[in-house]
Design a protein around this motif. Structure first.
Motif, PDB file in Angstrom:
ATOM      1  N   ASP A 195      38.188  37.905  37.788  1.00 27.91           N
ATOM      2  CA  ASP A 195      36.892  38.512  38.115  1.00 27.91           C
ATOM      3  C   ASP A 195      36.116  37.643  39.104  1.00 27.91           C
ATOM      4  O   ASP A 195      35.467  38.152  40.028  1.00 27.91           O
ATOM      5  N   LEU A 196      36.177  36.335  38.898  1.00 25.19           N
ATOM      6  CA  LEU A 196      35.474  35.406  39.784  1.00 25.19           C
ATOM      7  C   LEU A 196      36.059  35.458  41.194  1.00 25.19           C
ATOM      8  O   LEU A 196      35.323  35.532  42.183  1.00 25.19           O
ATOM      9  N   ALA A 197      37.378  35.434  41.281  1.00 23.51           N
ATOM     10  CA  ALA A 197      38.036  35.468  42.587  1.00 23.51           C
ATOM     11  C   ALA A 197      37.718  36.753  43.338  1.00 23.51           C
ATOM     12  O   ALA A 197      37.546  36.748  44.567  1.00 23.51           O
ATOM     13  N   ALA A 198      37.597  37.864  42.614  1.00 22.98           N
ATOM     14  CA  ALA A 198      37.302  39.158  43.239  1.00 22.98           C
ATOM     15  C   ALA A 198      35.930  39.162  43.909  1.00 22.98           C
ATOM     16  O   ALA A 198      35.696  39.904  44.872  1.00 22.98           O
ATOM     17  N   LEU A 199      35.020  38.342  43.413  1.00 18.81           N
ATOM     18  CA  LEU A 199      33.677  38.252  44.003  1.00 18.81           C
ATOM     19  C   LEU A 199      33.670  37.506  45.332  1.00 18.81           C
ATOM     20  O   LEU A 199      32.734  37.634  46.119  1.00 18.81           O
ATOM     21  N   ARG A 246      23.611  37.166  53.265  1.00 21.69           N
ATOM     22  CA  ARG A 246      23.356  35.905  52.573  1.00 21.69           C
ATOM     23  C   ARG A 246      24.621  35.409  51.865  1.00 21.69           C
ATOM     24  O   ARG A 246      25.486  36.198  51.469  1.00 21.69           O
ATOM     25  N   LYS A 247      24.701  34.079  51.698  1.00 20.94           N
ATOM     26  CA  LYS A 247      25.833  33.481  51.004  1.00 20.94           C
ATOM     27  C   LYS A 247      25.780  33.869  49.521  1.00 20.94           C
ATOM     28  O   LYS A 247      24.703  33.994  48.932  1.00 20.94           O
ATOM     29  N   LYS A 248      26.957  34.015  48.943  1.00 21.28           N
ATOM     30  CA  LYS A 248      27.059  34.424  47.532  1.00 21.28           C
ATOM     31  C   LYS A 248      27.258  33.196  46.636  1.00 21.28           C
ATOM     32  O   LYS A 248      28.205  32.427  46.823  1.00 21.28           O
TER      33      LYS A 248
END
Length: 322
Positions: A83-87, A7-9
């Motif tokens: 942190d956001l980019a790592a997701l 599924r899309k995140k």
């Protein structure tokens, strides 16, 4: 055998109760195509009495559903952006988040950032679209899904949906309705948003109007104005900051918050600023000669009262507009 979640995140950003309503709908109704992997909201506040942390409604909704939460002071925070980019999110969704999103934030999600905005853009760009729409006496409003760009509420449109405003609805109720509609609209349009060649519709920027932030000073009712304008303001400013006036009660000032009103014809031939005590309302003649009927009222420091109970409390004292 373990299968990878395909599924899309989605990363959801929001703060107040209306945003929590949208988050709940997204979690429940988009689970077949997308998963909310992170929620971002404003930092907790502190209770003035107990000094305990008070988490935002969106924060509580995320915890209720086992979703991780970040609460950066600003979306420019370097660690937050890392942190956001790592997701590696596929999409960010915002709903009344309350923080400016910089370009290096907007560049992170693969399919961009989509905002749920409670107006029919390009009308009512800005901080108070629902309140200004009700205040202006609009008969129709709606909700718009749009891509977030650097200019406020100016990005291209994914979809929009109309909603007819009746003469009684107040801003808090309308906000809930529009954000719920917006979440439903988002779920319906996710399949288009996730297409590689999807092209949203550019706004007609020449038709844009601005919904400026509400100032506390606007909350005072001016009975020189038409009754309909005052009734609309009472509905628009319900919740915060409310609308208020001061009565002279046997000449002593009594400040009151006006909760619920109606507009009526001037059947008793009142003159502007006259006050007439009806059985179920407090009737005030306004600048246009029509009557603003106060149905619910709240004296400062007391509970909300019906007009009838308020009149029983003042026991036939003379009321005038102070």
């Amino acid at each position: 055998m373990y299968q990878k979640d395909k599924r899309k995140k989605i990363v959801f950003l929001g703060t107040p109760l209306v945003a929590a309503v949208a988050l709940d709908a997204l979690i429940r109704k988009a689970a077949h195509v997308a998963k909310v992997v992170l929620v971002v909201t404003q930092p907790p506040s502190r209770s003035s009495r107990s000094h305990e942390e008070i988490r935002t409604p969106v924060h509580l909704k995320a915890l209720e559903n086992g979703i991780p939460v970040l609460t950066p002071q600003t979306a420019k925070d370097v660690q937050f952006l890392s942190d956001l980019a790592a997701l590696e999110p596929d999409l960010c969704v915002t709903a009344a988040y309350g923080n400016y999103l910089p370009t290096n934030f907007l560049n992170i999600p693969k399919h961009g950032t989509v905002n749920i905005h409670p107006s029919l853009l390009p009308l009512y760009r800005g901080a108070a679209p629902v309140q200004r729409s009700i205040e202006n006496g609009d008969k129709v409003t709606g909700v718009t899904l749009l891509y977030t760009e650097k200019a406020m509420d100016a990005g291209p449109i994914v979809a929009s949906e109309n909603f007819v405003i009746d003469d009684k609805i107040k801003a808090p109720e309308l906000l809930n309705i529009l954000f719920s509609m917006g979440a439903e609209l988002l779920v319906k349009n996710l399949k288009f948003i996730f297409q590689e060649n999807y092209s949203p519709v550019e706004q007609k920027h020449e038709n844009a109007t601005h919904a400026k932030k509400i100032a506390v000073e606007e909350s005072i009712l001016d009975f020189n104005l038409p009754a309909r304008m005052l009734h609309n303001k009472v509905r628009a400013f319900a919740g915060w900051p409310g609308t208020k006036m001061t009565f002279g009660c046997n000449s002593a000032p009594m400040e009151c918050k006006i909760i619920t009103t109606e507009v009526a014809n001037n059947e008793h031939n009142l003159k502007p600023f006259d006050v007439f005590l009806n059985k179920e309302s407090i009737d005030i003649c306004c600048g246009d000669g029509n009557i603003l009927q106060i149905k619910e009222i709240q004296p400062v420091g007391k509970k909300v009262l019906s007009a009838k109970d308020f009149q029983n409390g003042i026991k036939n004292k003379l009321l005038k507009i102070y």
